[in-house]
Motif scaffolding. Structure first.
Motif, PDB file in Angstrom:
ATOM      1  N   PRO A  60       6.872  -2.146 -10.513  1.00  0.00           N
ATOM      2  CA  PRO A  60       6.693  -1.896  -9.076  1.00  0.00           C
ATOM      3  C   PRO A  60       6.558  -0.438  -8.672  1.00  0.00           C
ATOM      4  CG  PRO A  60       8.949  -2.559  -9.560  1.00  0.00           C
ATOM      5  CD  PRO A  60       8.161  -2.790 -10.812  1.00  0.00           C
ATOM      6  N   TYR A  61       6.963   0.499  -9.530  1.00  0.00           N
ATOM      7  CA  TYR A  61       6.850   1.911  -9.158  1.00  0.00           C
ATOM      8  C   TYR A  61       5.612   2.583  -9.737  1.00  0.00           C
ATOM      9  CZ  TYR A  61      11.431   1.455  -7.072  1.00  0.00           C
ATOM     10  OH  TYR A  61      12.470   1.066  -6.273  1.00  0.00           O
ATOM     11  N   ASP A  62       4.812   1.845 -10.503  1.00  0.00           N
ATOM     12  CA  ASP A  62       3.506   2.375 -10.876  1.00  0.00           C
ATOM     13  C   ASP A  62       2.650   2.487  -9.617  1.00  0.00           C
ATOM     14  OD1 ASP A  62       4.247   2.447 -13.495  1.00  0.00           O
ATOM     15  OD2 ASP A  62       2.794   0.965 -14.203  1.00  0.00           O
ATOM     16  N   VAL A  63       1.844   3.534  -9.540  1.00  0.00           N
ATOM     17  CA  VAL A  63       0.947   3.738  -8.405  1.00  0.00           C
ATOM     18  C   VAL A  63      -0.479   3.695  -8.922  1.00  0.00           C
ATOM     19  CG1 VAL A  63       0.229   5.297  -6.555  1.00  0.00           C
ATOM     20  CG2 VAL A  63       2.655   5.136  -7.182  1.00  0.00           C
ATOM     21  N   VAL A  66       0.862  -1.187   0.000  1.00  0.00           N
ATOM     22  CA  VAL A  66       0.000   0.000   0.000  1.00  0.00           C
ATOM     23  C   VAL A  66       0.896   1.233   0.000  1.00  0.00           C
ATOM     24  CG1 VAL A  66      -1.633   1.333   1.404  1.00  0.00           C
ATOM     25  CG2 VAL A  66      -1.929  -1.148   1.158  1.00  0.00           C
ATOM     26  N   ASP A  67       0.508   2.248  -0.739  1.00  0.00           N
ATOM     27  CA  ASP A  67       1.212   3.529  -0.716  1.00  0.00           C
ATOM     28  C   ASP A  67       0.671   4.373   0.438  1.00  0.00           C
ATOM     29  OD1 ASP A  67       2.733   5.805  -1.568  1.00  0.00           O
ATOM     30  OD2 ASP A  67       0.934   6.564  -2.545  1.00  0.00           O
ATOM     31  N   TYR A  68      -0.605   4.823   0.341  1.00  0.00           N
ATOM     32  CA  TYR A  68      -1.189   5.587   1.436  1.00  0.00           C
ATOM     33  C   TYR A  68      -2.692   5.649   1.287  1.00  0.00           C
ATOM     34  CZ  TYR A  68      -0.453   8.478   5.550  1.00  0.00           C
ATOM     35  OH  TYR A  68      -0.414   8.931   6.839  1.00  0.00           O
ATOM     36  N   VAL A  69      -3.365   5.931   2.402  1.00  0.00           N
ATOM     37  CA  VAL A  69      -4.823   6.049   2.429  1.00  0.00           C
ATOM     38  C   VAL A  69      -5.208   7.492   2.117  1.00  0.00           C
ATOM     39  CG1 VAL A  69      -6.852   5.983   3.928  1.00  0.00           C
ATOM     40  CG2 VAL A  69      -5.148   4.149   4.032  1.00  0.00           C
ATOM     41  N   PHE A 116      -7.356   4.006  -1.371  1.00  0.00           N
ATOM     42  CA  PHE A 116      -5.921   4.147  -1.168  1.00  0.00           C
ATOM     43  C   PHE A 116      -5.187   4.022  -2.494  1.00  0.00           C
ATOM     44  CE2 PHE A 116      -7.073  -0.293  -0.698  1.00  0.00           C
ATOM     45  CZ  PHE A 116      -6.069  -0.999  -1.356  1.00  0.00           C
ATOM     46  N   THR A 117      -3.909   4.419  -2.488  1.00  0.00           N
ATOM     47  CA  THR A 117      -3.018   4.174  -3.608  1.00  0.00           C
ATOM     48  C   THR A 117      -2.080   3.043  -3.224  1.00  0.00           C
ATOM     49  OG1 THR A 117      -1.699   6.040  -2.773  1.00  0.00           O
ATOM     50  CG2 THR A 117      -3.091   6.443  -4.692  1.00  0.00           C
TER      51      THR A 117
END
Length: 742
Positions: free
Chosen positions: A413-416, A391-394, A404-405
């Protein structure tokens, strides 16, 4: 587009003019039915109006010529350009826009096309600050920021919009909209022992360190603030030389293993009740943070992180009595949170549900960052997300879902991507599908969201989606037709361990020719708190790396092991070994790029980096002179003993001596054989001393180097000095990388 060596800053400015559209700044109608936004250049600006229910969109104004005539008739001003004469808009009513033409405020009726000038306020009212616009507009104040200079900020409005808060001389001050009078809510604060409240400045927001500010209670009656006791904390001198007499200012700057400022949490009552200190026990060597108010405005959720970042505790506090009870805690063998996120951004990974009955917690306990749900007794309810992706962030929580992202596609892996998951449990729903870095912006109602994404080679594109991810309509796509360039390329390489995949981005001169040879320049950071390779077209480093390429280089950025955004194991490489993934990984990438590309096979290689990137650039040059011919370090953080920012990763000098010794950089001065340029601002109290120490180490080692002094510049340079600095970099690389190389 091409540029000469003196055109670095002009190129950066020019890219913004040549790439238009794609990113939407929304104006949401107050009835929740419409979205309006502007598109295009100032010369030929257009606008769109979207019906949020049907998805139908059309021109914001049907007859632009008639609108311009109406503006001229109403204001007496002839708008510049040929399109809509506004650079920003808002709604004054369900079908009425508010905008400005120069200094004149106007309203536009979307049905009739009528333009009306908003009556100007009396000059005397403006002078005396009685004017309504002044009373309702947040004012600037100087806000204290840990470790760096005080920064300009704007007052924070109450939920009801009837008051603002700021700080003055260490105290919290409340300004009423009703009469514009300011009154202190605290009187015992001092610059040494001061009250503060949380804000995120724009620079941190760009880096993704945005969060829901937890200051005002939902009913606007109370304020959550913290008090910082700086007594005994190390102070770094800042010398200002440009006045008639030198002026010395001291800035608090906690050092690794030294005294840390002690923070306590307080609740202030705007109606005069005595302040309440929350009962957190001894907060020495901890980072306590207000996390969230509960809907009743009577209780707060509190987050406390240990100084070494290896223990986090979540508490529930009574706003009236200050009493607290522990809900749950987590301990880790390494750091649980990124120190910058907590210390500067208050990005703590803890969220309350709208009804205030449950809490969401981000944890990497499984080896990947995922979401966990707890009740208000601290009992775990369920794990909401799982899998070998983080998870990136809510970004939003409603009654049913968490939005979330996340880095959902581990083949990239760096695509969001945008996603949601039911609070009741169930599969994660992916809301975006195109490759790239996506970000979401919800309408106030939460029923629709704007999805904007891009890749390094493709400009931004925005669409409107419903909350379930279904497409409502296209909004805007970038126009890159005027940009004469060779698009960047994402690439992968293998880390020094022989198995881990690293991702980076290469940038090229506009007139790039595969049959020619080009010097190679790496733009590096390497710090453990951010991944910097720009996987979107609007990445923080994209323009400067692209501009460097226009000086005649192939440039690249790569994130080695020890940086975030991947698995916990990938990040933990930095734990107690600051340089484990630096020279081995970055040198391996350079070697692979030169092996696979004929236009790089004989290339000389340079490296440039700022702040912790300055550390990394010097380290790479000193450790691998066989790879790096020339290096530039600017505003460099060379000394691991100089700041508390190192502690979460290295521990403390008193107990983790080997970790700090391995991270020391000054001893490497004796082995430097690459060409080296050092640059620093004279009032950058965080790194000026580091720069002077490195200069001395190089002199004593008999090593030639250049030192660019930037007078009266802090950690970031203003436009004039930044332009001067990059001209020096261009000349330095031209002398040591280009001559005799092509």
């Amino acid at each position: 587009m091409t540029t000469g060596h003196a055109g670095f800053d002009r190129f950066i400015e020019g890219v913004g003019e040549l790439v238009t559209d794609g990113t939407v700044v929304p104006a949401w109608s107050p009835d929740g039915k419409s979205l309006a936004f502007l598109d295009g250049t100032a010369e030929e600006r257009t606008g769109q109006l979207v019906d949020l229910e049907s998805g139908r969109s059309g021109p914001l104004v049907a007859d632009v010529t008639a609108l311009r005539d109406a503006v001229r008739a109403a204001t007496g001003q002839t708008p510049a350009g040929k399109g809509l004469p506004f650079d920003h808009i808002g709604f004054a009513g369900a079908r009425q826009l508010a905008a400005a033409v120069g200094s004149v405020q106007v309203t536009v009726d979307l049905d009739s096309g009528e333009v009306a000038e908003v009556p100007a306020e009396r000059p005397l009212d403006v002078h005396l600050e009685f004017a309504d616009s002044l009373r309702r507009t947040p004012k600037e104040f100087l806000r204290t920021v840990p470790l760096v200079d005080p920064a300009k900020a704007r007052e924070l409005a109450s939920p009801q919009g009837d008051a603002f808060i700021s700080t003055v001389d260490g105290n919290i001050v409340l300004r009423s909209v009703a009469d514009n009078r300011a009154v202190p809510l605290t009187t015992d604060g001092t610059p040494e022992h001061e009250y503060r409240f949380d804000l995120v400045d724009p620079a941190l927001a760009v880096l993704g360190l945005a969060f829901a500010v937890c200051n005002w209670s939902p009913d606007g009656s109370r304020l959550a603030v913290h008090r910082v006791d700086n007594r005994g904390v190390h102070q770094s001198p800042q010398i200002h030389h440009l006045k008639r007499e030198d002026e010395v200012v001291h800035r608090y700057h906690g050092q690794a293993g030294g005294r840390l400022e002690r923070t306590t949490l307080h609740v202030l009552d705007r109606y005069g009740r005595a302040p309440v200190e929350l009962d957190l026990g001894d907060t020495t060597d901890t980072y306590p943070v207000h996390a969230a108010w509960l809907p009743d405005s009577a209780q707060l959720v509190v987050f406390v992180l240990s100084r070494d970042c290896r223990r986090a505790e979540v508490l529930l506090a009574d706003a009236t009595t200050g009493k607290t009870r522990r809900l749950f805690s987590e301990e880790g063998e390494t750091f649980l949170r990124i120190h910058h996120d907590v210390y500067f951004g208050r990005k703590i990974g803890l969220f309350a549900t709208p009804d205030g009955t449950r809490l969401l917690w981000l944890s990497e306990r499984s080896g990947w960052k995922h979401l966990y749900l707890y009740d208000l007794d601290g009992t775990p309810i369920r794990q909401l997300t799982e899998g070998e992706w983080p998870v990136d962030y809510v970004h939003r929580v409603d009654d049913d879902h968490v939005y979330f992202t996340a880095h959902l596609d581990q083949t990239r892996p760096y695509d969001v991507h945008l996603a949601r998951v039911p609070l009741a449990g169930g599969p994660v729903e992916r809301l975006s599908d195109q490759p790239g870095v996506h970000r979401m912006m919800f309408a106030p109602t939460g029923e629709v969201l704007i999805d904007t994404w891009s890749t390094p080679a493709e400009g931004p594109r925005s669409v409107l989606r419903r909350a379930d991810g279904s497409l409502v309509c296209e909004l805007s796509a970038a126009d890159t037709s005027q940009l004469d360039w060779t698009p960047p390329r994402q690439f992968t390489a293998t880390a020094a361990d022989g198995e881990t995949e690293l991702w980076g981005v290469m940038f090229f001169p506009a007139d790039f020719d595969e049959t020619k040879q080009y010097p190679l320049v790496e733009y590096v950071y390497g710090g453990p708190q951010i991944a910097v390779a720009p996987h979107s077209s609007d990445g923080f480093y994209t323009k400067k790396v692209l501009a460097l390429a226009q000086l005649g280089y192939v440039t690249f950025v790569v994130d080695g092991r020890g940086t975030p955004g991947r698995s916990k194991a990938f990040h933990d490489v930095v734990f107690r070994d600051w340089t484990a993934g630096l020279a081995p990984d970055h040198a391996a990438v350079v070697r692979q790029l030169k092996e696979r590309h004929t236009f790089l096979s004989e290339a000389k290689v340079g490296v440039v980096g700022g702040s912790w990137g300055g550390y990394t650039a010097f380290h790479l040059a000193a450790e691998r002179p066989d790879i790096y011919t020339a290096a530039v370090s600017f505003a460099p953080g060379f000394d691991p003993y100089s700041s508390v920012l190192y502690e979460c990763y290295l521990g403390f000098p008193q107990t983790d001596r080997d970790a700090y010794r391995k991270a020391e950089l000054f001893p490497l001065a004796t082995q430097l054989s690459s060409e080296f340029l050092l640059a620093c601002g004279t009032i950058d109290h965080a790194t000026w001393t580091d720069s002077i120490k490195m200069c001395e180490a190089l002199i004593r080692a008999g090593k030639e180097h250049e030192f660019v002094v930037l007078p009266e510049q802090p950690h970031g340079f203003d436009a004039v000095h930044d332009s001067y600095f990059w001209r020096k970099v261009a000349a330095f690389f031209r002398a040591h990388l280009q001559e005799g190389n092509r």
